[in-house]
Design an enzyme around this catalytic site. Structure first.
Site, mmCIF file in Angstrom:
data_model
loop_
_atom_site.group_PDB
_atom_site.id
_atom_site.type_symbol
_atom_site.label_atom_id
_atom_site.label_comp_id
_atom_site.label_asym_id
_atom_site.label_seq_id
_atom_site.Cartn_x
_atom_site.Cartn_y
_atom_site.Cartn_z
ATOM 1 N N CYS A 1 0.839 -1.207 0.000
ATOM 2 C CA CYS A 1 0.000 0.000 0.000
ATOM 3 C C CYS A 1 0.871 1.252 0.000
ATOM 4 C CB CYS A 1 -0.964 0.065 1.179
ATOM 5 S SG CYS A 1 -2.203 -1.240 1.201
ATOM 6 N N GLY B 1 0.492 -0.490 -4.910
ATOM 7 C CA GLY B 1 -0.851 -1.056 -4.862
ATOM 8 C C GLY B 1 -1.641 -0.715 -6.102
ATOM 9 N N ASN C 1 -0.936 1.988 5.718
ATOM 10 C CA ASN C 1 -0.036 1.036 5.056
ATOM 11 C C ASN C 1 0.524 0.109 6.128
ATOM 12 O OD1 ASN C 1 3.360 1.232 3.801
ATOM 13 N ND2 ASN C 1 1.843 -0.350 3.442
ATOM 14 N N GLY C 2 0.255 -1.175 5.987
ATOM 15 C CA GLY C 2 0.756 -2.138 6.961
ATOM 16 C C GLY C 2 -0.275 -3.202 7.265
ATOM 17 N N TYR D 1 12.429 -5.582 -3.235
ATOM 18 C CA TYR D 1 11.417 -5.587 -4.290
ATOM 19 C C TYR D 1 10.455 -4.408 -4.279
ATOM 20 C CZ TYR D 1 7.226 -6.983 -6.859
ATOM 21 O OH TYR D 1 6.152 -6.994 -7.704
#
Length: 458
Positions: free
Chosen positions: A2, A28, A102-103, A244
């Protein structure tokens, strides 16, 4: 994963948020949303799809205001439905609170059950909604104290933006799992998951939001608070951000992603010094490690697989023949470069193995004489509960299979994974501050392994 983006004190805030989300699209692709405040009311727009599919000029024109938060979603907890698209807004006592998260929380299900027993009603299946309920429940203590009380209850990864009346808030978990950066722009302030979003619109980077920090931005400017004054936490930055997730032109955790990925490739050569006709990446994930390997080895680099940058997400098809076409839609080998050659193929990781097997097969069918496949991270053996979609060990090929068994499955000449020491060496002084749980199974915080199943059944 995200991506979150927030801006305070700038006219046309929604337009800048749109561009910020565009820069964070790699974090995302399932949905996008923007919430904006104009001094009187909160307006929102969100939908399923890419940023360019959800928004257009007319929509942005109607999102006028000087404070805004936005979100691009990659789901881990909660299904891909419109109700789960963020930012998530709640209305209470004639006020509105919006959150972009985010998480991933590891104790969301337990807290949700407690809140439901107390009469709380949930609209979504997201763990982010648990955070909203806890904040609202404690708001009588003041906004900062409400957030502190919430942070003391929740466990897991969270880099969060809140829009509450005329205030923009950012806060981050004390382990520092996910990145969050703070900058200045046109007399206002900007917060984003990665600095690549700053570069696009010309934001001056100031610093990272610290782990365990609460940053309040209002008409008096930014103020910083610490949620945990006595407790000690071991920093656990997600090392997969470097491998990544993050864009190579970003600074995260105060490090340049591009240079670290090159270091991963150089360390691959130190550990596995092969000779071949050339080095080639699987684009784009293997590009920068391949450059590092090429520079360390002196071997030339060739981009012998061409990526179609205009393809969207492909869907699983019923027949093997159609699935193979889907793979070639995204990456296609250059036969005249590969024919009769011994090649070193570099990629960042191997998860389930099926996609890599098809890609390697296409290289062999293009005429490659020998294929050596090198990965710039250790074997992924354990699921992640902090925001990466490695749902279970059973879906990770390295969990139950040896390197030799995987090599035979891939039908190649050599398979080599970078060692954990090689990975840590590449991130330099952060070596004691990164999470390695997906490689080692040693989680930095206690995890209830049943929680994902529980959440899925809500």
């Amino acid at each position: 994963m995200c991506g979150v983006f927030g801006i305070y004190g700038v006219e046309e805030a929604a337009n800048y948020t749109y561009f910020g989300l565009y820069a964070l699209q790699h974090r995302g692709q399932e949905s996008a949303g923007i919430v904006v405040y104009d001094g009187k009311k909160v307006k929102e727009w969100k939908g399923l799809g890419l940023v360019s599919e959800v928004f257009n000029e007319e929509i942005l024109k109607n999102l006028s205001g000087y404070i805004s938060i936005g979100h691009v979603r990659y789901s881990t907890t909660g299904s891909t439905i419109l109700q789960n698209v963020q930012p998530f807004c709640v209305n209470f006592a004639k006020k509105t609170l919006a959150i972009a998260h985010n998480g991933n929380l590891v104790n969301a299900y337990q807290i949700r059950c407690e809140l439901e027993e107390d009469g709380h009603i949930f609209q979504t299946t997201m763990d982010s909604e648990v955070i909203v309920h806890l904040i609202v429940k404690n708001l009588k203590k003041g906004l900062v104290n409400a957030i502190i009380e919430t942070m003391k209850r929740i466990r897991g990864a969270y880099s969060i933006l809140l829009l509450y009346e005329d205030t923009l808030v950012a806060f981050r978990d004390p382990w520092g799992f996910r990145p969050l950066s703070f900058g200045m722009f046109n007399g206002g302030y900007v917060i984003a998951s990665e600095t690549c979003a700053f570069d696009l619109i010309g934001v001056q980077y100031l610093r990272d939001i610290e782990p365990g920090e609460i940053l309040i931005i209002d008409k008096e400017g930014p103020k910083s608070y610490k949620a945990f004054k006595k407790e000690k936490f071991n920093l656990s930055h997600c090392v997969f951000e470097f491998i990544y997730f993050a864009r190579p032109d970003s600074y995260i955790f105060n490090k340049n992603v591009y240079l670290i990925r090159k270091n991963l490739g150089k360390n691959l050569y130190k550990e596995c010094p092969l000779q071949a006709d050339f080095v080639m990446p699987f684009p784009d994930s293997g590009n920068y490690a391949a450059i590092g390997y090429s520079q360390a080895s002196g071997l030339p680099i060739e981009f012998a697989m061409i990526r179609n940058h205009y393809i969207g997400r492909t869907f699983i098809q019923p027949s093997e023949k159609i699935r193979n076409i889907s793979v070639k839609m995204k990456l296609n080998p250059v036969k005249d470069i590969l024919r009769g050659k011994e090649v070193i193929v570099i990629d960042d990781s191997l998860v389930r193995g099926t996609t890599s097997r098809n890609r390697l097969k296409s290289i062999k069918e293009a005429g490659a004489k020998k294929i050596h496949f090198l990965l710039s991270c250790p074997p992924l053996r354990f699921p992640c509960f902090f925001g990466i979609d490695f749902p279970s060990s059973a879906e990770l090929i390295a969990h139950k299979h040896s390197v030799e068994e995987i090599r035979k499955f891939l039908d190649i000449d050599t398979l080599y994974y970078l060692s954990i020491e090689g990975l840590l060496s590449a991130v330099e002084e952060l070596r004691d501050k990164v999470c390695l749980a997906c490689f080692t199974g040693e989680y930095p915080i206690e995890v209830d392994f049943s929680f994902r199943k529980d959440i899925a059944e809500i």
